[in-house]
Design a protein around this motif. Structure first.
Motif, short mmCIF file in Angstrom:
data_model
loop_
_atom_site.label_atom_id
_atom_site.label_comp_id
_atom_site.label_asym_id
_atom_site.label_seq_id
_atom_site.Cartn_x
_atom_site.Cartn_y
_atom_site.Cartn_z
N ASP A 62 0.74 -1.28 0.03
CA ASP A 62 -0.04 0.12 -0.02
C ASP A 62 0.94 1.41 0.15
O ASP A 62 0.27 2.26 -0.54
N GLN A 64 3.45 1.86 -1.67
CA GLN A 64 3.85 2.35 -3.00
C GLN A 64 2.91 3.16 -3.69
O GLN A 64 3.35 3.83 -4.77
N LEU A 65 1.84 3.40 -3.22
CA LEU A 65 0.83 4.41 -3.77
C LEU A 65 1.36 5.75 -3.66
O LEU A 65 1.03 6.76 -4.06
N ASN A 66 2.07 6.01 -2.46
CA ASN A 66 2.55 7.27 -1.92
C ASN A 66 4.00 7.56 -2.00
O ASN A 66 4.49 8.76 -1.96
N LEU A 257 1.53 -3.32 -8.65
CA LEU A 257 0.77 -3.65 -7.28
C LEU A 257 -0.35 -4.76 -7.50
O LEU A 257 -0.74 -5.32 -6.50
N GLU A 261 -0.66 -7.76 -4.79
CA GLU A 261 -1.98 -7.96 -4.21
C GLU A 261 -2.38 -9.50 -4.40
O GLU A 261 -2.80 -9.95 -3.60
#
Length: 297
Positions: A62, A64-66, A257, A261
């Motif tokens: 998660d 890696q989204l930011n 991602l 997942e």
């Protein structure tokens, strides 16, 4: 549960599989008295002991989204492929808080494997008083060769625990845990190829001040393959309960991602599938311990 340990292999982003397995175990409140984590498995280990479902997934996937956790932009910014300051300084204290109090209160003993750069040997470290030192140990265990800087623990330079001991079954046995759950991040039958000559030359050059570390890197594949042979033998003897992925694995530095997942949920579903068999295996182990006590009496 008596005298059953758990050993968590590393493998970079492949550790997301282990995260899925452990999250299911935590949901079922399955605990063991002894855990060893190596590299990415070290991060899984401390989150398992602290009982933080989803935390490893959040840090590995998660986030890696930011953030860019690793890559060429990270290399330009930090001079290293992996942003270890972000993962071990910022995440546990701010973005994805680590519950050190729960970790300390847990009855589970937690060892983290790191490679001592001076000796080239594995060291098994534990910490229950200082969160900062625990994070230093996890950083050292996760500092991949060529991708991250050496990390110091107690003034000693250390790196990825998988260099010297990727799956430390022998250490668990030496500590009195002759039955172990082993969570691997490669499929059944995986063995490492012979060490690449060019890579070994690079290791000798980059780590010329640490010849023991360079030698350990050259022996790594051989040591790993011997450990796989040992695990296969112990599995046949009923002393190891091995959990492995059954689909193609993601890469060590996977950034997709969706693939990550899927690999997480694969770990979760595998744990769900094998759980009845695991409970039966654990029950048999408890029976063996009870019988031994009766014989002693």
């Amino acid at each position: 549960m008596k005298k059953v340990g758990m050993i968590l292999e590393g493998g970079g982003q492949r550790g997301i599989f282990t995260s899925g397995v452990l999250d299911y175990f935590m949901e079922r409140r399955l605990t063991v008295p002894y855990v060893i984590g190596v590299s990415a498995g070290a991060c899984n280990a401390v989150d398992y002991v602290s009982g933080q479902i989803l935390r490893t997934k959040e840090c590995m996937l998660d986030a890696q989204l930011n953030y860019e956790l690793y890559g060429f932009r990270t290399m330009v910014k930090t001079r290293h492929f992996m942003n270890m300051d972000l993962i071990f300084d910022q995440f546990p204290y701010r973005d994805y808080p680590f519950d050190f109090r729960a970790f300390v209160k847990s009855p589970t003993r937690c060892l983290i494997a790191a490679t001592n750069c001076l000796t080239g040997r594995a060291q098994f470290l534990e910490e229950y008083h200082s969160q900062a030192r625990l994070m230093d140990i996890c950083r050292a265990s996760s500092s991949l060769p060529f991708a991250a800087a050496m990390a110091e623990v107690d003034g000693i330079p250390m790196m990825d625990g998988g260099i010297a001991d990727s799956v430390p079954v022998r250490q668990a046995i030496a500590d009195g845990y002759d039955h172990n759950i082993v969570i691997l991040t490669r499929g059944r039958g995986y063995y490492k190829n012979e060490s690449n000559a060019s890579l070994m030359k690079l290791a000798k050059l980059i780590y010329r001040k640490y010849p023991a570390l360079a030698r350990a890197l050259m022996m790594r594949n051989h040591v790993y393959n011997r450990e796989m042979d040992l695990i296969d033998r112990l599995e046949k003897q009923g002393k190891v309960f091995a959990i492995r992925p059954t689909i193609p694995c993601v890469s060590r530095t996977e950034k997709d991602l969706e693939k990550l997942e899927d690999f997480y949920w694969h770990g979760y579903e595998i744990a769900k599938q094998v759980y009845p068999e695991l409970k039966e295996w654990l029950a048999k182990r408890d029976e063996c311990v009870s019988r031994k006590r009766l014989l002693v009496k």
